[in-house]
Scaffold this motif. Structure first.
Motif, PDB file in Angstrom:
ATOM      1  N   SER A  58       0.820  -1.218   0.000  1.00  0.00           N
ATOM      2  CA  SER A  58       0.000   0.000   0.000  1.00  0.00           C
ATOM      3  C   SER A  58       0.852   1.266   0.000  1.00  0.00           C
ATOM      4  CB  SER A  58      -0.954  -0.001   1.187  1.00  0.00           C
ATOM      5  OG  SER A  58      -0.233  -0.040   2.396  1.00  0.00           O
ATOM      6  N   ASN A  59       1.909   1.304   0.794  1.00  0.00           N
ATOM      7  CA  ASN A  59       2.756   2.501   0.831  1.00  0.00           C
ATOM      8  C   ASN A  59       3.455   2.735  -0.502  1.00  0.00           C
ATOM      9  OD1 ASN A  59       2.094   3.133   3.446  1.00  0.00           O
ATOM     10  ND2 ASN A  59       3.823   2.041   4.329  1.00  0.00           N
ATOM     11  N   PHE A 109       0.873   4.067  -3.002  1.00  0.00           N
ATOM     12  CA  PHE A 109       0.559   5.472  -2.779  1.00  0.00           C
ATOM     13  C   PHE A 109       1.734   6.350  -3.165  1.00  0.00           C
ATOM     14  CE2 PHE A 109       0.537   9.340  -0.269  1.00  0.00           C
ATOM     15  CZ  PHE A 109      -0.665   9.878  -0.702  1.00  0.00           C
ATOM     16  N   THR A 110       2.943   5.940  -2.820  1.00  0.00           N
ATOM     17  CA  THR A 110       4.127   6.719  -3.188  1.00  0.00           C
ATOM     18  C   THR A 110       4.248   6.824  -4.697  1.00  0.00           C
ATOM     19  OG1 THR A 110       5.270   6.048  -1.174  1.00  0.00           O
ATOM     20  CG2 THR A 110       6.644   6.851  -2.982  1.00  0.00           C
ATOM     21  N   ALA A 127       1.824   6.535  -6.888  1.00  0.00           N
ATOM     22  CA  ALA A 127       0.739   7.383  -7.395  1.00  0.00           C
ATOM     23  C   ALA A 127       1.040   8.851  -7.147  1.00  0.00           C
ATOM     24  CB  ALA A 127      -0.579   6.981  -6.738  1.00  0.00           C
ATOM     25  N   ALA A 128       1.586   9.166  -5.970  1.00  0.00           N
ATOM     26  CA  ALA A 128       1.915  10.560  -5.657  1.00  0.00           C
ATOM     27  C   ALA A 128       3.030  11.070  -6.563  1.00  0.00           C
ATOM     28  CB  ALA A 128       2.317  10.699  -4.191  1.00  0.00           C
ATOM     29  N   CYS A 172       4.376  16.969  -4.024  1.00  0.00           N
ATOM     30  CA  CYS A 172       4.189  15.512  -4.123  1.00  0.00           C
ATOM     31  C   CYS A 172       5.525  14.770  -4.138  1.00  0.00           C
ATOM     32  CB  CYS A 172       3.394  15.153  -5.375  1.00  0.00           C
ATOM     33  SG  CYS A 172       1.664  15.616  -5.307  1.00  0.00           S
ATOM     34  N   ARG A 190       4.339  14.079   1.209  1.00  0.00           N
ATOM     35  CA  ARG A 190       3.573  12.896   0.774  1.00  0.00           C
ATOM     36  C   ARG A 190       2.938  12.203   1.962  1.00  0.00           C
ATOM     37  NH1 ARG A 190       7.860  11.444  -2.845  1.00  0.00           N
ATOM     38  NH2 ARG A 190       8.561   9.970  -1.296  1.00  0.00           N
ATOM     39  N   PHE A 230      -0.941  11.664   2.496  1.00  0.00           N
ATOM     40  CA  PHE A 230      -1.491  10.322   2.711  1.00  0.00           C
ATOM     41  C   PHE A 230      -2.405  10.306   3.935  1.00  0.00           C
ATOM     42  CE2 PHE A 230      -1.064   5.942   4.423  1.00  0.00           C
ATOM     43  CZ  PHE A 230      -1.683   5.276   3.372  1.00  0.00           C
ATOM     44  N   THR A 252      -6.386   9.691   3.742  1.00  0.00           N
ATOM     45  CA  THR A 252      -6.933   8.578   4.515  1.00  0.00           C
ATOM     46  C   THR A 252      -8.054   9.056   5.414  1.00  0.00           C
ATOM     47  OG1 THR A 252      -4.782   7.479   4.483  1.00  0.00           O
ATOM     48  CG2 THR A 252      -6.362   6.721   6.102  1.00  0.00           C
TER      49      THR A 252
END
Length: 168
Positions: free
Chosen positions: A67-68, A71-72, A74-75, A97, A103, A107, A111
């Motif tokens: 997940s991290n 997200f990283t 995607a950012a 970003c 970031r 996040f 969330t």
């Protein structure tokens, strides 16, 4: 609809800032800055996207949820795309970003907003809704308690997609 309004206002503000700063520093410098940040953004998307995808694949092979890393990635890709867009406001957000602390803050913010939106949409995990028919169709009953559960099968009419609907 609200996201469309936000994107439109953001784009308009971005161009106003771009033209305002561009009139102060000159056309050539403005074009060089826009093209330079676009090249940096394209390079960032290519380099960091592949690296983050490989780290996510390694975690998945280890049996972990990446997940991290997702997200990283995607950012970073979103930041690179913002750097490619012409405008100084989008460049500033794109650079934010890229910064790891920004970031993490983003996040946490997403969330918290995501959980709040989900809770508002679903009404909670164990909420049941009771509907009653009126002239305009069905609406939620105001006096329905959340402890009511339907007893027995749900009754209704089945209408085929091919069958014309008649109101009467």
């Amino acid at each position: 609809m609200p996201i469309l309004v936000f994107v439109s206002l953001f784009t308009l503000l971005d161009f106003v800032i771009l033209f305002s700063i561009g009139s102060q520093i000159g056309l050539l410098i403005t074009l060089l800055l826009v093209i330079g940040t676009g090249v940096v953004g394209l390079h960032l998307i290519r380099k960091e996207g592949v690296a983050t995808f490989s780290r996510a694949r390694q975690r998945m092979q280890a049996g972990e949820i990446p997940s991290n890393e997702l997200f990283t990635g995607a950012a970073l890709i979103f930041g690179g795309a913002l750097l490619m867009a012409p405008g100084f406001l989008s460049d500033a957000l794109g650079l934010a970003c890229l910064v790891p602390d920004a970031r993490r803050l983003l996040f946490k913010l997403l969330t918290a907003l995501g959980l709040k939106v989900t809770a508002q949409r679903t009404g909670g995990p164990y909420t049941s809704h009771t509907y009653q028919q009126n002239e305009a169709g069905y609406r939620q009953r105001e006096d329905a308690s959340s402890s009511e559960q339907p007893q027995g099968p749900l009754e209704g009419d089945f209408i085929s997609r091919d069958e014309p609907r008649h109101r009467g």
